[in-house]
Design a protein around this motif. Structure first.
Motif, PDB file in Angstrom:
ATOM      1  N   TYR A   9       1.118  -0.974  -0.436  1.00 53.11           N
ATOM      2  CA  TYR A   9       0.138  -0.153  -0.058  1.00 53.11           C
ATOM      3  C   TYR A   9       1.170   1.110  -0.034  1.00 53.11           C
ATOM      4  O   TYR A   9       2.162   1.629   0.459  1.00 53.11           O
ATOM      5  CB  TYR A   9      -0.799   0.095   1.766  1.00 53.11           C
ATOM      6  N   GLU A  10       0.408   2.380  -0.233  1.00 51.55           N
ATOM      7  CA  GLU A  10       1.031   3.706  -0.300  1.00 51.55           C
ATOM      8  C   GLU A  10       1.078   4.047   0.510  1.00 51.55           C
ATOM      9  O   GLU A  10       0.464   3.925   1.584  1.00 51.55           O
ATOM     10  CB  GLU A  10       0.259   4.652  -0.893  1.00 51.55           C
ATOM     11  N   VAL A  11       2.491   4.249   0.840  1.00 49.10           N
ATOM     12  CA  VAL A  11       2.839   4.897   2.523  1.00 49.10           C
ATOM     13  C   VAL A  11       4.129   6.734   2.206  1.00 49.10           C
ATOM     14  O   VAL A  11       4.443   6.559   1.495  1.00 49.10           O
ATOM     15  CB  VAL A  11       4.511   3.543   2.453  1.00 49.10           C
ATOM     16  N   TYR A  12       3.922   7.002   3.316  1.00 48.66           N
ATOM     17  CA  TYR A  12       4.277   8.068   3.709  1.00 48.66           C
ATOM     18  C   TYR A  12       5.329   8.554   4.891  1.00 48.66           C
ATOM     19  O   TYR A  12       5.186   8.292   5.598  1.00 48.66           O
ATOM     20  CB  TYR A  12       3.226   9.621   3.608  1.00 48.66           C
ATOM     21  N   PRO A  13       6.539   7.537   3.978  1.00 49.87           N
ATOM     22  CA  PRO A  13       7.122   7.019   5.352  1.00 49.87           C
ATOM     23  C   PRO A  13       8.050   8.353   6.618  1.00 49.87           C
ATOM     24  O   PRO A  13       7.783   9.773   6.013  1.00 49.87           O
ATOM     25  CB  PRO A  13       8.176   6.841   5.053  1.00 49.87           C
ATOM     26  N   GLY A  14       7.608   8.310   7.469  1.00 49.25           N
ATOM     27  CA  GLY A  14       7.813   9.551   8.335  1.00 49.25           C
ATOM     28  C   GLY A  14       7.324   8.744   9.700  1.00 49.25           C
ATOM     29  O   GLY A  14       6.207   8.642   9.870  1.00 49.25           O
ATOM     30  N   GLU A  15       8.764   9.767  11.417  1.00 47.27           N
ATOM     31  CA  GLU A  15       7.210   9.860  12.148  1.00 47.27           C
ATOM     32  C   GLU A  15       5.627  11.060  11.723  1.00 47.27           C
ATOM     33  O   GLU A  15       6.057  11.646  11.255  1.00 47.27           O
ATOM     34  CB  GLU A  15       8.155  10.446  12.880  1.00 47.27           C
ATOM     35  N   VAL A  16       5.045  10.064  12.694  1.00 52.01           N
ATOM     36  CA  VAL A  16       3.036  11.357  12.189  1.00 52.01           C
ATOM     37  C   VAL A  16       3.642  12.301  12.501  1.00 52.01           C
ATOM     38  O   VAL A  16       3.620  13.385  11.889  1.00 52.01           O
ATOM     39  CB  VAL A  16       2.836  10.851  13.113  1.00 52.01           C
ATOM     40  N   ILE A  17       4.370  12.997  13.594  1.00 49.81           N
ATOM     41  CA  ILE A  17       4.857  14.697  13.677  1.00 49.81           C
ATOM     42  C   ILE A  17       5.324  15.088  12.793  1.00 49.81           C
ATOM     43  O   ILE A  17       5.000  15.744  12.644  1.00 49.81           O
ATOM     44  CB  ILE A  17       4.457  14.757  14.942  1.00 49.81           C
ATOM     45  N   ALA A  18       6.400  14.323  12.543  1.00 49.06           N
ATOM     46  CA  ALA A  18       7.976  14.623  10.821  1.00 49.06           C
ATOM     47  C   ALA A  18       6.523  14.853  10.213  1.00 49.06           C
ATOM     48  O   ALA A  18       7.538  15.910   9.206  1.00 49.06           O
ATOM     49  CB  ALA A  18       8.491  13.928  11.223  1.00 49.06           C
ATOM     50  N   SER A  19       6.175  14.359  10.044  1.00 51.53           N
ATOM     51  CA  SER A  19       5.267  14.584   8.504  1.00 51.53           C
ATOM     52  C   SER A  19       3.905  15.420   8.280  1.00 51.53           C
ATOM     53  O   SER A  19       2.466  15.801   7.724  1.00 51.53           O
ATOM     54  CB  SER A  19       4.368  12.857   8.364  1.00 51.53           C
ATOM     55  N   GLY A  20       3.878  16.191   9.321  1.00 52.05           N
ATOM     56  CA  GLY A  20       2.968  17.194  10.038  1.00 52.05           C
ATOM     57  C   GLY A  20       1.847  16.601  10.171  1.00 52.05           C
ATOM     58  O   GLY A  20       0.245  17.810   9.824  1.00 52.05           O
ATOM     59  N   CYS A  21       1.556  15.674  10.543  1.00 53.80           N
ATOM     60  CA  CYS A  21       0.093  14.790  10.988  1.00 53.80           C
ATOM     61  C   CYS A  21      -0.784  14.219   9.979  1.00 53.80           C
ATOM     62  O   CYS A  21      -2.176  15.106  10.231  1.00 53.80           O
ATOM     63  CB  CYS A  21      -0.216  15.926  12.444  1.00 53.80           C
ATOM     64  N   ALA A  22      -0.201  14.391   9.067  1.00 46.49           N
ATOM     65  CA  ALA A  22      -0.960  13.726   7.623  1.00 46.49           C
ATOM     66  C   ALA A  22      -1.956  13.656   7.742  1.00 46.49           C
ATOM     67  O   ALA A  22      -1.937  11.860   7.824  1.00 46.49           O
ATOM     68  CB  ALA A  22      -0.164  14.174   6.126  1.00 46.49           C
ATOM     69  N   VAL A  23      -3.317  13.839   7.381  1.00 46.82           N
ATOM     70  CA  VAL A  23      -4.370  13.124   7.021  1.00 46.82           C
ATOM     71  C   VAL A  23      -4.450  13.346   5.266  1.00 46.82           C
ATOM     72  O   VAL A  23      -4.384  14.034   4.946  1.00 46.82           O
ATOM     73  CB  VAL A  23      -5.626  12.849   7.881  1.00 46.82           C
ATOM     74  N   HIS A  24      -5.374  12.043   4.828  1.00 46.58           N
ATOM     75  CA  HIS A  24      -5.248  12.075   3.594  1.00 46.58           C
ATOM     76  C   HIS A  24      -6.738  11.207   3.006  1.00 46.58           C
ATOM     77  O   HIS A  24      -7.377  10.612   4.328  1.00 46.58           O
ATOM     78  CB  HIS A  24      -4.443  11.095   2.566  1.00 46.58           C
TER      79      HIS A  24
END
Length: 174
Positions: free
Chosen positions: A159-174
């Protein structure tokens, strides 16, 4: 097929041997926890290490993020709602997660919301990280990802992944 009760509703999922063979999808209540509100506070300690010795992961299939689940204490036995090592995919966050921690403290965690669920949904608490941000920033991130959302139990690895710590990724939701 096992059935687990969450706050009066029943969520069905296959046991570990069946689940490994077939992906299952269901709605769950996803929340976040981090460095500042972990047990003990200001730590990366986890109760049931499998892939990591401390809370972490970047959300890929090979390095899923630590996930805490409700549990029951029966004497000295700690029985997790989902076995340690259970892998999920969280499509709204585009992250894989692995059960390695417990959600709910005290002498009777089975009476708390992590075990009983929220509005009839199983409760999964995702590690967001947060060592490099303030407690307020961590809490804001946790609030942002909190929702009833679809999860995949025993997911496929591609599945598609945006790797990185959740906080480091800006807490992005899709």
């Amino acid at each position: 097929m096992a059935a687990v009760s969450f706050g009066g509703a029943i969520a069905s999922f296959s046991g570990p041997s069946e689940a490994a063979a077939q992906e299952q999808r269901f709605a769950a209540y996803i929340t976040g926890y981090g460095f500042w509100d972990n047990t003990p506070p200001g730590s990366v300690a986890i109760s049931h290490p499998v892939k990591h010795r401390r809370a972490g992961g970047i959300g890929t299939y090979r390095d899923p993020i630590t996930l805490a689940v409700g549990h029951t204490l029966k004497g000295r036995r700690d029985i997790l709602d989902f076995p340690a090592g259970t892998v999920f995919y969280l499509p709204r966050l585009k992250k894989y997660a692995i059960v390695e921690d417990t959600c709910g403290d005290g002498p009777r965690p089975q009476d708390g919301p992590c075990h009983t669920g929220a509005r009839g949904y199983p409760w999964l608490d995702l590690w967001v990280g947060g060592q490099t941000v303030s407690p307020a920033q961590s809490e804001k991130c946790q609030y942002k990802i909190t929702a009833v959302q679809m999860v995949y139990l025993s997911p496929k690895p591609n599945y598609e992944v945006y790797p990185g710590e959740v906080i480091a990724s800006g807490c992005a939701v899709h």
